[in-house]
Design a protein around this motif. Sequence first.
Motif, PDB file in Angstrom:
ATOM      1  N   ILE A 170     -56.832 -83.183  21.017  1.00 55.27           N
ATOM      2  CA  ILE A 170     -58.396 -83.453  21.245  1.00 55.27           C
ATOM      3  C   ILE A 170     -58.547 -83.752  19.699  1.00 55.27           C
ATOM      4  O   ILE A 170     -59.409 -84.672  19.348  1.00 55.27           O
ATOM      5  CB  ILE A 170     -59.135 -81.994  21.417  1.00 55.27           C
ATOM      6  N   TYR A 171     -58.050 -83.180  18.801  1.00 50.49           N
ATOM      7  CA  TYR A 171     -58.061 -83.578  17.246  1.00 50.49           C
ATOM      8  C   TYR A 171     -57.553 -84.942  16.870  1.00 50.49           C
ATOM      9  O   TYR A 171     -58.290 -85.999  16.360  1.00 50.49           O
ATOM     10  CB  TYR A 171     -57.333 -82.680  16.188  1.00 50.49           C
ATOM     11  N   LEU A 172     -56.584 -85.289  17.532  1.00 51.21           N
ATOM     12  CA  LEU A 172     -55.983 -86.563  17.293  1.00 51.21           C
ATOM     13  C   LEU A 172     -56.894 -87.638  17.992  1.00 51.21           C
ATOM     14  O   LEU A 172     -56.913 -88.734  17.387  1.00 51.21           O
ATOM     15  CB  LEU A 172     -54.570 -86.662  18.026  1.00 51.21           C
ATOM     16  N   LYS A 173     -57.235 -87.557  19.020  1.00 47.33           N
ATOM     17  CA  LYS A 173     -58.290 -88.395  19.669  1.00 47.33           C
ATOM     18  C   LYS A 173     -59.358 -88.565  18.788  1.00 47.33           C
ATOM     19  O   LYS A 173     -59.976 -89.671  18.578  1.00 47.33           O
ATOM     20  CB  LYS A 173     -58.539 -88.018  21.142  1.00 47.33           C
ATOM     21  N   THR A 174     -59.892 -87.469  18.286  1.00 49.89           N
ATOM     22  CA  THR A 174     -61.283 -87.378  17.361  1.00 49.89           C
ATOM     23  C   THR A 174     -60.984 -88.069  16.077  1.00 49.89           C
ATOM     24  O   THR A 174     -61.711 -88.941  15.714  1.00 49.89           O
ATOM     25  CB  THR A 174     -61.749 -85.931  17.010  1.00 49.89           C
ATOM     26  N   ARG A 175     -59.710 -87.955  15.638  1.00 43.75           N
ATOM     27  CA  ARG A 175     -59.343 -88.604  14.580  1.00 43.75           C
ATOM     28  C   ARG A 175     -59.298 -90.402  14.653  1.00 43.75           C
ATOM     29  O   ARG A 175     -59.724 -91.057  13.714  1.00 43.75           O
ATOM     30  CB  ARG A 175     -58.002 -87.953  13.800  1.00 43.75           C
ATOM     31  N   ASP A 176     -58.761 -90.449  15.753  1.00 46.06           N
ATOM     32  CA  ASP A 176     -58.864 -92.153  15.911  1.00 46.06           C
ATOM     33  C   ASP A 176     -59.970 -92.577  16.206  1.00 46.06           C
ATOM     34  O   ASP A 176     -60.201 -93.780  15.534  1.00 46.06           O
ATOM     35  CB  ASP A 176     -57.951 -92.159  17.366  1.00 46.06           C
ATOM     36  N   PHE A 177     -60.964 -91.952  16.640  1.00 44.52           N
ATOM     37  CA  PHE A 177     -62.393 -92.381  16.770  1.00 44.52           C
ATOM     38  C   PHE A 177     -63.076 -92.339  15.446  1.00 44.52           C
ATOM     39  O   PHE A 177     -63.688 -93.409  15.145  1.00 44.52           O
ATOM     40  CB  PHE A 177     -63.272 -91.317  17.692  1.00 44.52           C
ATOM     41  N   VAL A 178     -62.779 -91.348  14.447  1.00 45.46           N
ATOM     42  CA  VAL A 178     -63.404 -91.633  13.294  1.00 45.46           C
ATOM     43  C   VAL A 178     -62.793 -92.371  12.490  1.00 45.46           C
ATOM     44  O   VAL A 178     -63.718 -93.235  11.867  1.00 45.46           O
ATOM     45  CB  VAL A 178     -63.048 -90.032  12.674  1.00 45.46           C
ATOM     46  N   LEU A 179     -61.623 -92.842  12.348  1.00 37.62           N
ATOM     47  CA  LEU A 179     -61.207 -93.874  11.743  1.00 37.62           C
ATOM     48  C   LEU A 179     -61.408 -95.228  12.382  1.00 37.62           C
ATOM     49  O   LEU A 179     -60.471 -96.119  11.934  1.00 37.62           O
ATOM     50  CB  LEU A 179     -59.669 -93.300  11.432  1.00 37.62           C
ATOM     51  N   SER A 180     -62.026 -95.410  13.537  1.00 44.76           N
ATOM     52  CA  SER A 180     -62.091 -96.659  14.246  1.00 44.76           C
ATOM     53  C   SER A 180     -63.511 -97.188  13.919  1.00 44.76           C
ATOM     54  O   SER A 180     -64.414 -96.598  13.239  1.00 44.76           O
ATOM     55  CB  SER A 180     -62.102 -96.230  15.696  1.00 44.76           C
ATOM     56  N   ASP A 181     -63.770 -98.462  14.403  1.00 45.72           N
ATOM     57  CA  ASP A 181     -65.071 -99.088  14.080  1.00 45.72           C
ATOM     58  C   ASP A 181     -66.039 -98.374  15.199  1.00 45.72           C
ATOM     59  O   ASP A 181     -67.242 -99.061  15.245  1.00 45.72           O
ATOM     60  CB  ASP A 181     -64.812-100.435  14.521  1.00 45.72           C
ATOM     61  N   TRP A 182     -65.680 -97.572  15.947  1.00 44.85           N
ATOM     62  CA  TRP A 182     -66.565 -96.734  16.983  1.00 44.85           C
ATOM     63  C   TRP A 182     -67.407 -95.855  16.262  1.00 44.85           C
ATOM     64  O   TRP A 182     -68.503 -95.432  16.534  1.00 44.85           O
ATOM     65  CB  TRP A 182     -65.843 -96.254  18.192  1.00 44.85           C
ATOM     66  N   ASN A 183     -66.957 -95.243  14.891  1.00 48.07           N
ATOM     67  CA  ASN A 183     -67.623 -94.440  14.119  1.00 48.07           C
ATOM     68  C   ASN A 183     -68.535 -95.422  13.305  1.00 48.07           C
ATOM     69  O   ASN A 183     -68.174 -96.165  12.469  1.00 48.07           O
ATOM     70  CB  ASN A 183     -66.771 -93.686  13.190  1.00 48.07           C
ATOM     71  N   LYS A 184     -69.994 -95.212  13.567  1.00 52.33           N
ATOM     72  CA  LYS A 184     -70.951 -96.158  12.722  1.00 52.33           C
ATOM     73  C   LYS A 184     -70.722 -96.048  11.241  1.00 52.33           C
ATOM     74  O   LYS A 184     -71.383 -96.778  10.680  1.00 52.33           O
ATOM     75  CB  LYS A 184     -72.363 -95.761  13.599  1.00 52.33           C
ATOM     76  N   PHE A 185     -70.343 -94.784  10.840  1.00 50.79           N
ATOM     77  CA  PHE A 185     -70.194 -94.909   9.401  1.00 50.79           C
ATOM     78  C   PHE A 185     -68.836 -95.023   8.751  1.00 50.79           C
ATOM     79  O   PHE A 185     -68.504 -94.581   7.632  1.00 50.79           O
ATOM     80  CB  PHE A 185     -70.875 -93.550   9.099  1.00 50.79           C
ATOM     81  N   ARG A 186     -67.943 -95.736   9.404  1.00 50.46           N
ATOM     82  CA  ARG A 186     -66.637 -96.047   9.005  1.00 50.46           C
ATOM     83  C   ARG A 186     -66.592 -97.439   8.700  1.00 50.46           C
ATOM     84  O   ARG A 186     -67.122 -98.262   9.493  1.00 50.46           O
ATOM     85  CB  ARG A 186     -65.589 -96.044   9.840  1.00 50.46           C
ATOM     86  N   PHE A 187     -66.497 -97.908   7.292  1.00 48.87           N
ATOM     87  CA  PHE A 187     -66.647 -99.264   7.192  1.00 48.87           C
ATOM     88  C   PHE A 187     -65.367 -99.922   6.653  1.00 48.87           C
ATOM     89  O   PHE A 187     -64.598 -99.276   6.017  1.00 48.87           O
ATOM     90  CB  PHE A 187     -67.762 -99.204   5.733  1.00 48.87           C
ATOM     91  N   SER A 188     -65.185-101.293   7.015  1.00 43.83           N
ATOM     92  CA  SER A 188     -64.123-102.000   6.759  1.00 43.83           C
ATOM     93  C   SER A 188     -64.496-103.154   6.054  1.00 43.83           C
ATOM     94  O   SER A 188     -65.141-104.281   6.637  1.00 43.83           O
ATOM     95  CB  SER A 188     -63.150-102.216   8.075  1.00 43.83           C
ATOM     96  N   GLY A 189     -63.754-103.536   4.862  1.00 40.51           N
ATOM     97  CA  GLY A 189     -63.874-104.742   4.280  1.00 40.51           C
ATOM     98  C   GLY A 189     -62.679-105.514   4.237  1.00 40.51           C
ATOM     99  O   GLY A 189     -61.719-105.200   5.114  1.00 40.51           O
ATOM    100  N   GLU A 190     -62.520-106.455   3.297  1.00 42.38           N
ATOM    101  CA  GLU A 190     -61.184-107.439   3.139  1.00 42.38           C
ATOM    102  C   GLU A 190     -60.243-106.524   2.543  1.00 42.38           C
ATOM    103  O   GLU A 190     -59.006-106.729   3.182  1.00 42.38           O
ATOM    104  CB  GLU A 190     -61.392-108.574   2.051  1.00 42.38           C
ATOM    105  N   LYS A 191     -60.447-105.282   1.897  1.00 41.62           N
ATOM    106  CA  LYS A 191     -59.149-104.474   1.455  1.00 41.62           C
ATOM    107  C   LYS A 191     -59.412-103.171   1.788  1.00 41.62           C
ATOM    108  O   LYS A 191     -58.453-102.451   2.173  1.00 41.62           O
ATOM    109  CB  LYS A 191     -59.205-105.039  -0.125  1.00 41.62           C
TER     110      LYS A 191
END
Length: 483
Positions: free
Chosen positions: A366-387
């Motif tokens: 459950i944690y690993l799936k939650t972690r995958d979610f948190v570090l993905s673009d599905w988390n609305k406050f995870r931001f990804s730029g060029e670097k």
Amino acid sequence: MFMFKSSVNNEETTTKTENQSKFPFVRPKESERKFCSPIIEKVINNMTLKMKDKDLARLFENCWPNTLDTTVAWFNVGEDFPRTFIVTGDIPAMWLRDSTNQVISYVPYSKCDDKLKNLILGVIYMQAELIICDPYANAYYAPPESKLPHPKNPWSGTDITTPPPSSATWEKKWELDSLVSFLKLSHNYWHNTGDDSFLTNKIWLEAVNTILDIMEKQQLGTMQEFKNEAYKFSRLTRNTTETLMMEGIGAPVRRIGLVKSQFRPSDDSTTFPFLIPSNAFASVELSHLHEMIDSTSPDIAKKAKNLSQIIRESIYSNAIISHRHFENILAYEIDGYGSSNLMDDANLPSLLSLPYFGFIDNNDKIYLKTRDFVLSDWNKFRFSGEKFNGVGSPHTGLGYIWPMSLCMKILTSTNDQEILETLELLKESSAGTGLMHESFYYNDPNNYTRSWFAWANSLFGETILHLAKEKPYLIMIDDFKFI
């Protein structure tokens, strides 16, 4: 509450290590440091001499002692017990959460330095006194006898709260993790030093009893306490995260065993008051409280244990949500009626940080799936730029990544490559200043908030110490021995 800084001061400063780093040495002169500890200096010297990457070493050298160097505003040993007032950095107030996290990585070394040990014990006693003064507050002024100034909080002038603030209150945002942070520091100190003198102190025990009473009150559903609310908060503001809906009551909840937290660790209001990371944190530290005082205060210990179990069971019964891409994950917030908020915030505790706080194993499905979610673009406050990519917070707005989330990514990771790549991002996020910041813009690390944010510096230092102990081959030369 944050301050933007768009330029970087790259003024040359005196270097301390033989090998040059691209980062300046930015510690104050020894005579200007607020607190000095020989054991902390020994650890710094031992670490920096043996680290492979001299840029990383310089950041550790600057960041880890930053709390001692710059934020110990008042330290009084006293006749009965010590008291220590720690400011958060550029805001001249003491947060319960921040002060705990600012000093906690020094605790294991306090056995070798009585003055440092007293300083940390002083933080615990200071926190206890402040909790007794106003348990619903998140930040406080220094006590009158410190003779420190009491500047007006520029954000709280229109606040209307139930109950009203005390004279010690800087800000009265009810955040469950604030009270739990006091329990965490108490347990960490007790576990590492073996000092149990404070466990029977009437001030410490009064603070503990106050915390348990507040938690029980905040388990009530909204309609159970309707027109007799234990806590309300209203602020005149254009920012919805700075106040609570329905004239200070907050979003309605149904009683399910969890504890309401009207504000997050970011000091932003919750969407739904059952904040899962803070409740998970509470469950862990209530269990630790039982461990500490089972023999000295068995009735209080039993109450803490029961509350810990109720909260843990409720999280697993109510906060695991089915997601079409990640199967079952933990929600960030729920209301007990079936609504949930799926996101994560960089501030701690967070969903990402749950193994760090001891609630769940970092290999749990459950944690690993939650972690995958948190570090993905599905988390609305995870931001990804060029670097850069990382988790931010509504507190600093869209596009701003928090270095604390990068530290926590490392502290919960079992992947060496992920750790090394994230260390590089942390180095770049410093923008040449030699320190960590509150946040930085995802496409421009020179655009950052809060140049003096001690918690971020402390967590970075803690992260490096963790790697030196658990994965020394990643950052240390072969003959390194951990102190």
